[in-house]
Scaffold this motif. Structure first.
Motif, PDB file in Angstrom:
ATOM      1  N   ALA A  34       0.836  -1.210   0.000  1.00 53.49           N
ATOM      2  CA  ALA A  34       0.000   0.000   0.000  1.00 53.49           C
ATOM      3  C   ALA A  34       0.870   1.258   0.000  1.00 53.49           C
ATOM      4  O   ALA A  34       0.516   2.256  -0.649  1.00 53.49           O
ATOM      5  N   PHE A  35       1.986   1.229   0.723  1.00 60.24           N
ATOM      6  CA  PHE A  35       2.889   2.384   0.770  1.00 60.24           C
ATOM      7  C   PHE A  35       3.465   2.678  -0.613  1.00 60.24           C
ATOM      8  O   PHE A  35       3.591   3.847  -1.005  1.00 60.24           O
ATOM      9  N   CYS A  36       3.806   1.622  -1.343  1.00 59.90           N
ATOM     10  CA  CYS A  36       4.375   1.809  -2.678  1.00 59.90           C
ATOM     11  C   CYS A  36       3.328   2.284  -3.681  1.00 59.90           C
ATOM     12  O   CYS A  36       3.678   2.900  -4.695  1.00 59.90           O
ATOM     13  N   MET A  37       2.060   1.986  -3.398  1.00 67.96           N
ATOM     14  CA  MET A  37       0.968   2.422  -4.292  1.00 67.96           C
ATOM     15  C   MET A  37       0.367   3.721  -3.746  1.00 67.96           C
ATOM     16  O   MET A  37      -0.836   3.813  -3.495  1.00 67.96           O
ATOM     17  N   LYS A  38       1.202   4.722  -3.569  1.00 68.27           N
ATOM     18  CA  LYS A  38       0.781   5.967  -2.928  1.00 68.27           C
ATOM     19  C   LYS A  38      -0.341   6.660  -3.697  1.00 68.27           C
ATOM     20  O   LYS A  38      -1.329   7.089  -3.101  1.00 68.27           O
ATOM     21  N   GLU A  39      -0.216   6.773  -4.995  1.00 64.86           N
ATOM     22  CA  GLU A  39      -1.233   7.496  -5.768  1.00 64.86           C
ATOM     23  C   GLU A  39      -2.583   6.797  -5.706  1.00 64.86           C
ATOM     24  O   GLU A  39      -3.618   7.438  -5.512  1.00 64.86           O
ATOM     25  N   GLU A  40      -2.583   5.469  -5.861  1.00 61.39           N
ATOM     26  CA  GLU A  40      -3.837   4.725  -5.799  1.00 61.39           C
ATOM     27  C   GLU A  40      -4.452   4.790  -4.406  1.00 61.39           C
ATOM     28  O   GLU A  40      -5.687   4.929  -4.259  1.00 61.39           O
ATOM     29  N   LEU A  41      -3.603   4.687  -3.364  1.00 61.62           N
ATOM     30  CA  LEU A  41      -4.086   4.700  -1.992  1.00 61.62           C
ATOM     31  C   LEU A  41      -4.770   6.016  -1.651  1.00 61.62           C
ATOM     32  O   LEU A  41      -5.906   6.040  -1.151  1.00 61.62           O
ATOM     33  N   THR A  83      -1.415   5.572   7.105  1.00 67.70           N
ATOM     34  CA  THR A  83      -2.507   5.154   6.233  1.00 67.70           C
ATOM     35  C   THR A  83      -2.182   3.835   5.542  1.00 67.70           C
ATOM     36  O   THR A  83      -3.058   2.971   5.374  1.00 67.70           O
ATOM     37  N   ALA A  84      -0.925   3.642   5.155  1.00 69.71           N
ATOM     38  CA  ALA A  84      -0.522   2.387   4.518  1.00 69.71           C
ATOM     39  C   ALA A  84      -0.645   1.218   5.494  1.00 69.71           C
ATOM     40  O   ALA A  84      -1.077   0.125   5.109  1.00 69.71           O
ATOM     41  N   ILE A  85      -0.289   1.447   6.749  1.00 67.11           N
ATOM     42  CA  ILE A  85      -0.409   0.381   7.755  1.00 67.11           C
ATOM     43  C   ILE A  85      -1.877   0.032   7.983  1.00 67.11           C
ATOM     44  O   ILE A  85      -2.248  -1.150   8.087  1.00 67.11           O
ATOM     45  N   TYR A  86      -2.734   1.042   8.062  1.00 67.94           N
ATOM     46  CA  TYR A  86      -4.168   0.778   8.225  1.00 67.94           C
ATOM     47  C   TYR A  86      -4.709   0.008   7.028  1.00 67.94           C
ATOM     48  O   TYR A  86      -5.527  -0.909   7.184  1.00 67.94           O
ATOM     49  N   ALA A  87      -4.273   0.375   5.825  1.00 72.31           N
ATOM     50  CA  ALA A  87      -4.710  -0.342   4.638  1.00 72.31           C
ATOM     51  C   ALA A  87      -4.210  -1.783   4.659  1.00 72.31           C
ATOM     52  O   ALA A  87      -4.947  -2.715   4.307  1.00 72.31           O
ATOM     53  N   GLY A  88      -2.964  -1.964   5.085  1.00 68.92           N
ATOM     54  CA  GLY A  88      -2.422  -3.318   5.209  1.00 68.92           C
ATOM     55  C   GLY A  88      -3.173  -4.145   6.226  1.00 68.92           C
ATOM     56  O   GLY A  88      -3.424  -5.338   6.018  1.00 68.92           O
ATOM     57  N   LEU A  89      -3.554  -3.509   7.339  1.00 71.34           N
ATOM     58  CA  LEU A  89      -4.334  -4.208   8.366  1.00 71.34           C
ATOM     59  C   LEU A  89      -5.705  -4.612   7.836  1.00 71.34           C
ATOM     60  O   LEU A  89      -6.186  -5.720   8.099  1.00 71.34           O
ATOM     61  N   LEU A  90      -6.325  -3.730   7.070  1.00 70.04           N
ATOM     62  CA  LEU A  90      -7.650  -4.030   6.521  1.00 70.04           C
ATOM     63  C   LEU A  90      -7.579  -5.172   5.507  1.00 70.04           C
ATOM     64  O   LEU A  90      -8.406  -6.089   5.532  1.00 70.04           O
ATOM     65  N   VAL A  91      -6.589  -5.135   4.629  1.00 66.94           N
ATOM     66  CA  VAL A  91      -6.461  -6.180   3.617  1.00 66.94           C
ATOM     67  C   VAL A  91      -6.077  -7.517   4.255  1.00 66.94           C
ATOM     68  O   VAL A  91      -6.553  -8.580   3.833  1.00 66.94           O
ATOM     69  N   ALA A  92      -5.241  -7.467   5.293  1.00 68.26           N
ATOM     70  CA  ALA A  92      -4.776  -8.701   5.938  1.00 68.26           C
ATOM     71  C   ALA A  92      -5.749  -9.227   6.981  1.00 68.26           C
ATOM     72  O   ALA A  92      -5.514 -10.302   7.538  1.00 68.26           O
TER      73      ALA A  92
END
Length: 248
Positions: A34-41, A83-92
């Motif tokens: 998610a961190f690497c996909m900054k624009e999409e996130l 935000t990337a960590i929260y997205a990672g938590l949601l996906v995982a």
């Protein structure tokens, strides 16, 4: 170790530690993606502050502009990481639930495992539904109202990205928890702590409580937004009555 041999406390602790490590690795891995996909996130995260958002188009909201600003040297980078960590938590989260169930399931009977799967699955689904309703309905209306509200045309709104992200994440969590109402009522009904007759009798009291909760979730003064938040919660209450009735 032979699976037929009883496990000691330390053996259980080792299994739990291994599960926690795997869960942490999954969250970090998805967080890095998610961190690497900054624009999409951030195209997803920042979409509700644009007048082109799907909710505004469906409601026919007139064009408006909300300007977000940054006030700290490291604030944008830290927000990106969080935000990337929260997205990672949601996906995982499905994998996390699987690991937790895998750890506790050996101590459950077959019928208990079946109930546990249904309860956990329903709770996860309802949390996602609450989060999506917040993202597409509650939060956009809140942002549009508070972001464009002015006591005077001479006082411009300059919203910080920090306050925007905090409000989005906080309201998503609250709405996700609120949407667990049917699951909680079903459990209480199954245990004999709640009946459909009691819930129907105190329906008017529940409506007052729902309006109070809706007012807390949506800190706005317009009746329309309050109604938009209160309506799905009230429908959840009515659904919960039917669910409790079926658990008899």
């Amino acid at each position: 170790m032979n699976s037929q041999e009883p496990m000691t406390f330390w053996d259980h602790l080792d299994v739990l530690r291994a599960s926690l490590i795997r869960m942490a690795i999954a969250v970090v891995a998805f967080g890095i993606v998610a961190f690497c996909m900054k624009e999409e996130l951030f195209s997803i995260v920042l979409a509700p502050c644009s007048c082109d958002f799907i909710t505004y188009r469906l409601l026919g909201v007139e064009a408006f502009h909300i300007h977000l600003m940054n006030t700290g040297l490291t604030e944008q980078f830290m927000i990106h990481m969080r935000t990337a960590i929260y997205a990672g938590l949601l996906v995982a989260s499905p994998y996390i639930l699987y690991e937790l169930f895998r750890f506790v399931s050996p101590g459950l009977y077959q019928n208990e495992r079946r109930y546990a799967v249904w309860i956990v699955g329903a709770a996860y689904l309802m949390f996602l539904v609450g989060t999506l309703i917040n993202y597409f309905v509650v939060f956009p209306l809140t942002v549009r109202f508070l972001g464009t509200y002015q006591v005077s045309p001479e006082v411009a709104n300059m919203l910080t990205i920090q306050s925007y992200i905090d409000t989005l994440l906080g309201m998503s969590l609250v709405m996700g928890v609120v949407f667990e109402l049917p699951v909680v009522c079903a459990l209480m009904g199954r245990m004999g702590l709640l009946t459909d007759h009691f819930m129907a009798e105190y329906r008017r009291h529940a409506m007052v409580a729902i309006l109070v909760v809706a007012a807390i979730i949506t800190p706005t003064t317009d009746v329309f937004t309050l109604f938009v938040v209160a309506l799905p919660i009230y429908l959840l209450y009515e659904v919960s009555i039917q669910i409790v009735r079926c658990t008899k």
